[in-house]
Write an enzyme that holds these catalytic residues in place. Sequence first.
Site, PDB file in Angstrom:
ATOM      1  N   GLY A   1      -4.146  -5.631   3.292  1.00  0.00           N
ATOM      2  CA  GLY A   1      -5.268  -5.529   4.220  1.00  0.00           C
ATOM      3  C   GLY A   1      -4.829  -5.391   5.662  1.00  0.00           C
TER       4      GLY A   1
ATOM      5  CG  LEU B   1      -7.034  -2.490   0.772  1.00  0.00           C
ATOM      6  CD1 LEU B   1      -7.095  -1.101   1.393  1.00  0.00           C
ATOM      7  CD2 LEU B   1      -7.820  -3.493   1.609  1.00  0.00           C
ATOM      8  CG  ASP B   2      -3.196  -2.242   1.310  1.00  0.00           C
ATOM      9  OD1 ASP B   2      -3.145  -1.030   1.566  1.00  0.00           O
ATOM     10  OD2 ASP B   2      -3.584  -3.097   2.121  1.00  0.00           O
ATOM     11  CB  ALA B   3      -3.545  -2.879  -5.575  1.00  0.00           C
TER      12      ALA B   3
END
Length: 290
Positions: free
Chosen positions: A208, A234-236
């Site tokens: 994040g 998100l960001d995964a």
Amino acid sequence: MSAPQRYVLTFGCPDRTGIIARISGFLADHGGMIVEAAYHTDPDSSWFFTRQVVLAESLPFDVAGLHDRFGVVARELSAESSWQVFDTGERPRAVVLVSKAGHCLYDLLGRVASGELDVDIAAVISNHEALADITRAHGIPFHHVPFPAGDADGKAAAFAEVRKLVDEHDPHAIVLARFMQVLPAELCEAWAGRALNIHHSFLPSFIGAKPYHQAHVRGVKIVGATCHYVTADLDAGPIVEQDVIRVDHGDSVDDLVRKGRDIEKVTLARGLRWHLEGRVLVHGNRTVVF
């Protein structure tokens, strides 16, 4: 002297005896000279991966012919197989998405201009105008697409415009070089396997916003960067490359940001290079990088 034209074949399927023999036999039967080969089987999923590089001039057909003929082999090996064939003679295209921070864009532009990174940057798209001059100085089209704050409909329209501008170039890679907007799920799906993001932390730590601030609060001794494929989580997304740099108790947030930028640049450049060279094979949320 430029490298000889090559065809790159990547393949994955459930592991079983005889896969390597069948693929190498197929290439040998057509006179294919293999100049690079890599193999891996994931013990957790029992999924087999390979990347084969063949001299184009050694085969009696072009890349389309190789694609059609290897398709028969792939289906024979497994109905679940995942594979690609591409020609190194086709110069790849990328579109870069940015916001205000320019360090990753500067680095990519320099690597392309020097011939170190073999890709055409077809366009740069940004929700700010800060990086317009440096982009145009390199002879690359720059598109400013404003994202109105607090306006959901306006944001959706902005993403629709970004998608239109990107898809006009049919790029091999869409590079989020510190683009500080979260892609909607439909774009993540449309660009799956092509959209690469650089996140300024060593994921899965500090996902994040403001990861350097989060890292400073925790008093970490290492900060890093992660190049990963973009997914709706998100960001995964599947991780392509990561790197780190040491920090200490005397470093401020600004120090972490400054040190981290160096890692972000090289991590993104390596991840993009490996993607364009067909070295990254994805299975689920994991990657094999040959």
